[in-house]
Every structure is written in C-alpha cells, then in structure tokens.
Design an enzyme around this catalytic site. Sequence first.
Site, short mmCIF file in Angstrom:
data_model
loop_
_atom_site.label_atom_id
_atom_site.label_comp_id
_atom_site.label_asym_id
_atom_site.label_seq_id
_atom_site.Cartn_x
_atom_site.Cartn_y
_atom_site.Cartn_z
N HIS A 67 0.84 -1.21 0.00
CA HIS A 67 0.00 0.00 0.00
C HIS A 67 0.87 1.26 0.00
CE1 HIS A 67 -2.18 3.16 2.38
NE2 HIS A 67 -3.10 2.90 1.48
N GLU A 70 2.20 1.83 -3.44
CA GLU A 70 1.15 2.41 -4.31
C GLU A 70 1.09 3.93 -4.15
OE1 GLU A 70 -3.02 3.85 -3.56
OE2 GLU A 70 -2.93 1.74 -2.94
N HIS A 71 1.14 4.39 -2.90
CA HIS A 71 1.10 5.84 -2.66
C HIS A 71 2.29 6.54 -3.31
CE1 HIS A 71 -1.90 7.03 0.63
NE2 HIS A 71 -2.25 5.81 0.26
N GLU A 142 -4.04 7.94 7.71
CA GLU A 142 -5.01 7.03 7.08
C GLU A 142 -5.23 5.80 7.96
OE1 GLU A 142 -5.37 4.36 2.98
OE2 GLU A 142 -4.10 6.16 2.99
#
Length: 432
Positions: A67, A70-71, A142
Amino acid sequence: MEKKVYELINETLYTETLPNGLKVALLPKEGFHKTYSLFTTDYGSIDEEFKPLGQDEFVKVPDGIAHFLEHKMFEKEDGDVFQLFGKQGASANAFTSFTKTSYLFSSTDQVEKNLTTLLDFVQAPYFTEDTVEKEKGIIGQEIQMYDDDPNWRTFFGLLQAMYPKHPLHIDIAGTIDSIAEITAEDLYLCYNTFYHPSNMNLFVVGKMDPEAMMALIRENQASKEFTAMPPIERKFPEETAADIVKESTIYLDVTRPKAYVGIKGLEALPTDGYELLRNRTAASLLFQMLIGTTSDNYLAMYNEELVDDSFGFEFNMDRGFYFADFGGDTDQPVELAERLKEILLTAKDSPELTEERLSLLKKRMMGNYLQSLNSLEYIANQFSKDSFGEATLFDMVDVIDSIMLEDIQGVINHFIKEEAMVTLYVYPKNKE
C-alpha cells in the site's frame, strides 16, 4: 491479437500477451464516450515474504509496504502524476487489496496520451529517503482513520480469528510501527520483484479502436527494457483448523452490539479456472438461498428481532484463500450467532434449498450481472481482480446457467464445517 466474441452478452474481447509478458485485454464499448483503464500487478498486502529478483533467500518486508508503494508511485522527481492526469482531462486513482495493486484513469478525450502516462509512470519508480519519510505521516493518518472505523475493525477481527498466522489478518495499510520501518531500498526491492510486466495485466474498456489501441501499447512497451523474470516465489505461514480462534470479543466505539460468524475455507479449491468460477458462484447462490432477504430463515430472524437492515453476508475467494462471513447489529448477539451456526450446519437438509428457489435466484443474479455490464468501472475492476485462468467475467452467463442443486450441495460438503467456524462479538466500549 486474439479476438473472442461473447454473443450472448454482445461483447468482443481482444487479448494479447506482449513479448515482455504483459497481458493486455481490450473491450470496446459502442455508445460510450468514456474510456477506463486499469493497470494491475499481482501483488498485494499479503505478499510479505518472498525471494527478491536475483536473490536465493526469502526476505520479509514490513506490513503495509504494498500500500505504501502504491502511494509513492504517483510522486516523481518532476512533480505529482495526479496533476498531469488532471491537465489531460483525466481522473486518476489507485488501490491496494490483499493480492493486487491497481492504477487507473478514466477520461473522455486524450485517451492515448493518458494511457501512455499510466504505463510510463507505473513503469518508472522514483523513491528517496526524504519522500518516504514524508509519506509516513500521511499514511499514518489514514491508518488512524481506519482504526476508528468499527466495520473495518470488525472485518479484521474476523480475519484475525480465521487466519491468526497468515498476513491476511493484518490491515492492508499496516500499522504506524510497521510503516516506520519502510525505506526507499525496501520499496525498490518490492517494485523490482512484483512490478515486472510478466506479473501485470492491463485492461482498457470503453470508446476505442482496438487495433490502434493495441498498436500504441505494443510500441510503448517495446521502447522499454526489462530483464528476464523467473517465476516469483512467495512464502506463507502454514495453518490448520487447530489454529483457528473459535470465539473472540472486541470492544469498539459502537452504540449496539454486533455478532458475526465466519467460515474459513480449509479444503483445496479446483485448479481449473472455469470450475473455480462455478464454485464461487455456487457459494454465492447457496448463501442467498439460506439467509438472503427472500429466505424464510431471514424473515424468521427479522421477526424475532435478531437482525435488522444491517445484516449481511459475503463470500470472498482470492489467491490462496477463501472465506465467508455473516452478521450485523443486534441486541441479541449470542442468540444471533447460535442461530446462524445452526442454519449453516444444517444447510444440507434445509427446506430452503429447492429447485424453484435456485431458479429464481439464478434469474436475479443473471439480471444483476447483465445490468452491471453497463458500468465500465465494474467491468474493469472485476476483470482485473479475478484470477480464473482462461475463464473471465464474460463467462458468467454460462456459469450461472450451469449451477445445479448438486453444485450447491457440493459447496456445503467441502466448505461448511464446524471446525472451520469462528464467532466474533462486538460490544460498546462502555460494556467492557
């Protein structure tokens, strides 16, 4: 380029595997002005232990790194890729699941330019220690946001009970402590292993000339050099039914209790893609028959105030695992859990499983499926995330039509086992 016509749903799919291994699928849609593209790697949050490209030993990377990667892909030395898509009239995004990471855009014009941008930015990583450190704060916020979401915490509470050793139970974004360990070197290690074209697929759907689109993609990929890639070796902890946590309780910021029952798939699934798709469809139909909103079981639970409109169920099947969960808000959590287990464990002889009900639910499923083909986003997301070999989303008409009661009974026999069940209770914090 291969062309396959699905006459029953009036769709034509064009596919090609490029010399570098990238699998490309194009679905022209007449009457649409928008084009939607999804560039996906077979790499997700559970892929934490693997042999990196060119190495002989397994390594284990921090939780949440897929993840995090991906960012970071959107940030380049010369600016933010989101801004470039915006200037070209496109909307862009990305997401990470347990087994996949996808990058996407949708636009009504400059499609070729946007597709080139999509391919180029995903295939040109840029990470520095400074930008990695900066991102940790953003992703940390997040993580905290999801930590405050009772439904998210409940879902992972179920996974913790069913998969206590497997990384499936770990939040896709990781933890604040785990992402603190991530370095730029770690990101390059994962990128170089999992972002090779042979581990990726590109799906484009909407307004297009398939011949011209495929030519553009071929030319783009031919202009780049990629080293030969051996098969990726992943490693996962071994688990048995004995590892399952049969009952657990968590206390969250909720106003009413929740009760959930989960079933972990213990038996190996078919290796044939078409049979795998049939198995998933049969499981979905089984649970609709047993406890869907049109079932006598659901109506009885509703009338007894065991369930309300929050009640639901889901069957998940992905690379290397499958499970189901059932539940919702209730003032009688223990009673609801026991009733659900009773319904599931006696499913083989349930009066709900009739030819008539199966026929009706198959028609409803078929209608929902055909309606969903009007959504470019649905088509792309389903096509890219499902791994069924040669079988695809577009085989669903035949698959749904083929399901018989014996297939429903087959799911019961191989899936619904008492030793595979878990119960999770969620209570308000003030009841702790």
